[in-house]
Design an enzyme around this catalytic site. Structure first.
Site, mmCIF file in Angstrom:
data_model
loop_
_atom_site.group_PDB
_atom_site.id
_atom_site.type_symbol
_atom_site.label_atom_id
_atom_site.label_comp_id
_atom_site.label_asym_id
_atom_site.label_seq_id
_atom_site.Cartn_x
_atom_site.Cartn_y
_atom_site.Cartn_z
ATOM 1 N N THR A 77 19.006 28.755 29.406
ATOM 2 C CA THR A 77 20.013 27.991 29.870
ATOM 3 C C THR A 77 19.902 26.544 29.535
ATOM 4 O O THR A 77 20.901 25.837 29.327
ATOM 5 C CB THR A 77 20.086 27.934 31.593
ATOM 6 O OG1 THR A 77 20.137 29.393 31.870
ATOM 7 C CG2 THR A 77 21.434 27.369 31.994
ATOM 8 N N ASP B 225 35.795 30.190 41.765
ATOM 9 C CA ASP B 225 34.815 30.484 40.859
ATOM 10 C C ASP B 225 35.182 29.826 39.642
ATOM 11 O O ASP B 225 36.278 28.994 39.804
ATOM 12 C CB ASP B 225 34.588 32.081 40.540
ATOM 13 C CG ASP B 225 35.752 32.557 39.976
ATOM 14 O OD1 ASP B 225 36.834 32.060 40.011
ATOM 15 O OD2 ASP B 225 35.591 33.857 39.292
ATOM 16 N N CYS C 233 50.440 31.285 28.457
ATOM 17 C CA CYS C 233 51.519 30.534 29.117
ATOM 18 C C CYS C 233 52.642 31.333 29.249
ATOM 19 O O CYS C 233 53.374 31.170 30.296
ATOM 20 C CB CYS C 233 51.551 29.054 28.997
ATOM 21 S SG CYS C 233 50.072 27.908 29.340
ATOM 22 N N TYR D 183 30.642 31.112 47.193
ATOM 23 C CA TYR D 183 31.653 32.191 46.192
ATOM 24 C C TYR D 183 31.515 33.602 46.880
ATOM 25 O O TYR D 183 32.533 34.063 47.207
ATOM 26 C CB TYR D 183 31.441 32.156 44.771
ATOM 27 C CG TYR D 183 31.961 33.154 44.075
ATOM 28 C CD1 TYR D 183 33.483 33.170 43.975
ATOM 29 C CD2 TYR D 183 31.512 34.333 43.758
ATOM 30 C CE1 TYR D 183 34.105 34.232 43.420
ATOM 31 C CE2 TYR D 183 31.987 35.346 43.362
ATOM 32 C CZ TYR D 183 33.316 35.499 43.082
ATOM 33 O OH TYR D 183 34.011 36.570 42.639
ATOM 34 N N GLU E 176 29.534 41.792 42.823
ATOM 35 C CA GLU E 176 29.801 40.362 42.771
ATOM 36 C C GLU E 176 28.642 39.605 42.535
ATOM 37 O O GLU E 176 28.530 38.574 41.987
ATOM 38 C CB GLU E 176 30.246 39.863 44.226
ATOM 39 C CG GLU E 176 31.691 40.118 44.444
ATOM 40 C CD GLU E 176 32.739 39.535 43.324
ATOM 41 O OE1 GLU E 176 32.196 38.776 43.015
ATOM 42 O OE2 GLU E 176 33.857 40.303 43.382
ATOM 43 N N ARG F 95 36.104 48.730 41.838
ATOM 44 C CA ARG F 95 37.710 48.440 42.267
ATOM 45 C C ARG F 95 38.187 49.538 42.860
ATOM 46 O O ARG F 95 37.871 50.734 42.363
ATOM 47 C CB ARG F 95 38.337 47.656 41.075
ATOM 48 C CG ARG F 95 39.043 46.491 41.743
ATOM 49 C CD ARG F 95 39.803 45.738 40.426
ATOM 50 N NE ARG F 95 39.524 44.484 40.341
ATOM 51 C CZ ARG F 95 40.044 43.495 39.486
ATOM 52 N NH1 ARG F 95 41.035 43.834 38.670
ATOM 53 N NH2 ARG F 95 39.656 42.414 39.721
ATOM 54 N N CYS G 153 53.825 25.458 36.985
ATOM 55 C CA CYS G 153 52.528 25.033 36.635
ATOM 56 C C CYS G 153 52.723 23.457 36.027
ATOM 57 O O CYS G 153 53.327 23.391 34.942
ATOM 58 C CB CYS G 153 51.877 26.110 35.623
ATOM 59 S SG CYS G 153 50.151 25.454 34.859
#
Length: 352
Positions: free
Chosen positions: A299, A146, A205, A128, A45, A24, A214
């Site tokens: 999976t 995503d 929240c 994505y 990514e 980043r 929201c």
DNA sequence: CATCCGTGGCA
DNA sequence: TTGCCAAGGAT
């Protein structure tokens, strides 16, 4: 009363709370004109697909150390890249990574295209990832969707429809919020929000930059969204693996076919993995059944492996597999299920 | 469009 | 211990 969440509020939050990651560029550095390297954005990514930041970090550092540019990666040996990826999972990503690096190097002269459609035509880059690269690396107003974004949108707009059917609706809602200004920072901000505040369980929240507006929070159902259709239960399969070591110390391994489970990876020879596996040893030897089994969950199924071990003579030739000299064998090059097998079986071969 | 494809952390 | 969960793509 029915305010819509403001992208600007999220960007303000991101400027103060953006997490530091090796791939980043900080918001401050970006103010002085720095853009992230598209190669590093792409690599990160791909690694981050279905994978946590914590798991990716060391792999990203290893890859960028070994292969600093996309052209370096394109020139790498397939086996070296698969070995470097071992343990990260979803090995088709590694095979497509190499394919993509070679296309970018040869067809695009080592320069990643900035156009989303061109990006998405590359191996391993889907909806994505094309949006992520276009927005983060090239600051184009594309919308990333995503798992985090789906969750945030489901809550902000109180979407009761379950996933995966709700995917298209959530995508449209996400697109409606994407700003023309700083779309790359915004994309990372929404995902950071989902990863740190709007979390799957117990969302925070009370400290959310989007708490005003929201709908799920207003309704008191934030933690219940997004709703999801029940998943099919995982069956349990069985298998047999053969761990053989030659008297000169070499290990008998096999390269798995490119397609399918653990495709392209190194592993121990063995049976099929099924309800009633049919096993035949890769070489004639005095096989001993190990006391311990190995359990592993993929999976879509659980696996229980029985382990056979043997020392074999140099004169014998295996029906399948290849010998890897001891000095070239690194257990960390194996996918996790086979590394577990080695961990359980290695004591048999200790006095080397 | 449903299925296939890893892994490690955590409740 | 078991099931759920995480920055998806290919077929």
């Amino acid at each position: 009363m029915c305010e819509t969440p403001q992208p600007e509020d999220l960007l303000t939050w991101y400027d103060r709370h953006a997490r530091i990651m090796p791939w980043r560029v900080s918001p401050e550095d970006r103010k002085s004109g720095h853009r992230p390297d598209p190669y590093r954005v792409w690599l990160s990514e791909i690694m981050l697909q279905q994978t946590t930041v914590a798991a990716v970090r060391s792999y990203f550092l290893k890859f960028t150390e070994l292969w600093p540019t996309v052209s370096d990666l394109a020139r790498a040996e397939d086996d070296d890249v698969m070995a470097a990826w071992a343990g990260l999972g979803y090995y088709a990503r590694a095979r497509n990574l190499l394919k993509c690096a070679r296309v970018v190097t040869e067809r695009y002269n080592g320069i990643f295209p900035s156009d989303r459609a061109a990006l998405q035509s590359l191996p391993g880059i889907g909806p994505y990832t094309s949006a992520a690269i276009a927005s983060i690396a090239f600051d184009q107003p594309e919308t990333v969707v995503d798992g985090n974004v789906e969750r945030v949108m489901a809550r902000v707009f109180a979407v009761e429809e379950p996933l995966p059917p709700a995917k298209a609706r959530l995508t449209t809602l996400a697109e409606s919020l994407t700003p023309k200004k700083r779309p790359g920072d915004y994309a990372q901000a929404v995902m950071d929000l989902g990863a740190t505040i709007c979390t799957p369980k117990r969302p925070a929240c009370g400290i959310c930059p989007w708490m005003t507006g929201c709908k799920a929070r207003d309704l008191g159902i934030a933690a219940d969204l997004p709703r999801k259709l029940a998943k099919a239960a995982k069956p349990t399969r069985k298998g047999v693996v053969y761990v053989a070591r030659r008297s000169d110390g070499a290990w008998l391994l096999e390269r798995r076919p490119d397609k399918g489970l653990l495709g392209g990876m190194l592993g121990w020879p063995g049976s099929d993995w099924s309800d009633a596996p049919t096993a035949s040893a890769p070489i004639s030897a005095d096989w001993t059944t190990l006391d311990a089994e190995v359990r592993h969950t993929f999976t879509h199924f659980h696996l229980i492996l029985t382990i056979q071990t043997a020392w074999v003579a140099v004169e014998e030739n295996p029906s399948n597999g290849q010998y890897i000299p001891h000095r070239d064998f690194r257990p960390t090059d194996l996918p996790t299920v086979f590394r577990k097998v080695f961990d359980v079986a290695s004591h048999v071969f200790l006095n080397d």
